[in-house]
Design an enzyme around this catalytic site. Sequence first.
Site, short mmCIF file in Angstrom:
data_model
loop_
_atom_site.label_atom_id
_atom_site.label_comp_id
_atom_site.label_asym_id
_atom_site.label_seq_id
_atom_site.Cartn_x
_atom_site.Cartn_y
_atom_site.Cartn_z
N CYS A 75 0.86 -1.17 0.00
CA CYS A 75 0.00 0.00 0.00
C CYS A 75 0.90 1.22 0.00
O CYS A 75 1.40 1.64 1.05
CB CYS A 75 -0.93 0.00 1.22
SG CYS A 75 -2.04 1.42 1.26
N GLU B 156 -3.66 0.64 -6.19
CA GLU B 156 -2.68 -0.36 -6.62
C GLU B 156 -2.57 -0.29 -8.13
O GLU B 156 -3.46 0.23 -8.80
CB GLU B 156 -3.07 -1.77 -6.17
CG GLU B 156 -2.95 -2.04 -4.68
CD GLU B 156 -1.51 -1.99 -4.17
OE1 GLU B 156 -0.59 -1.85 -5.00
OE2 GLU B 156 -1.32 -2.10 -2.96
#
Length: 223
Positions: free
Chosen positions: A2, A105
């Site tokens: 992340c 992402e």
Amino acid sequence: MCGRFTQSYTWAEVERFLSVIGPARNLRPRYNIAPTTPIDVLRLGGAGRELVSMRWGLVPSWWKKSLSELPATFNARAETLAEKPMFRSALKSRRCIIPASGFYEWTGKPGAKTPHYFSARDGRPLAFAGLWECWRDPETQEPMESATIVVGPANEWMRPFHDRMPVILDWCDAGAWMAGERLGELLCHPPENALHEWIVSSRVNRSGVGDDDPALIEPSRAA
């Protein structure tokens, strides 16, 4: 992992899901948060839950070198928290929640990666498991608080996009995490069907002036 996320919520949502103490205040929405910048962090203070600003990228209290020499610590692997010197002390006594409205992402090959945005299906803020530390600059003696997002193996739904994901807690488990209860259980059970996803503008690939606005999380017309 992340490496970018968003924090965009109202104080009413903060009070509802975070149960914080203290007077209401204005919260600046952010749509492209990058490591080393300030983030909102929920922790247990002396009088209860408090929402404070910290550096994203944990600096352990024993760190004696400059911040430029610190390895990447914006994520901490759930599987090795108790072993890694960077994180094990914080795991024992300084756990926190990092609220998020979503995260990014990328998929594809280097040079042609596609950004995806992930948020809760029910529209509520997400509760990332986190750790925090207080460090003192060896040159100036100025204290600085910092935090990291705990990440674990991706669940089945997330695997087509990435093999890792933030450890997302149910809000009813936020207190247990911060109090140090059922840590193994909370770290090992990523939720299924909690997120939805869409492709967004490649502008999110940059972070800086002019690249932090609500349009970043809108579905890409090229998708």
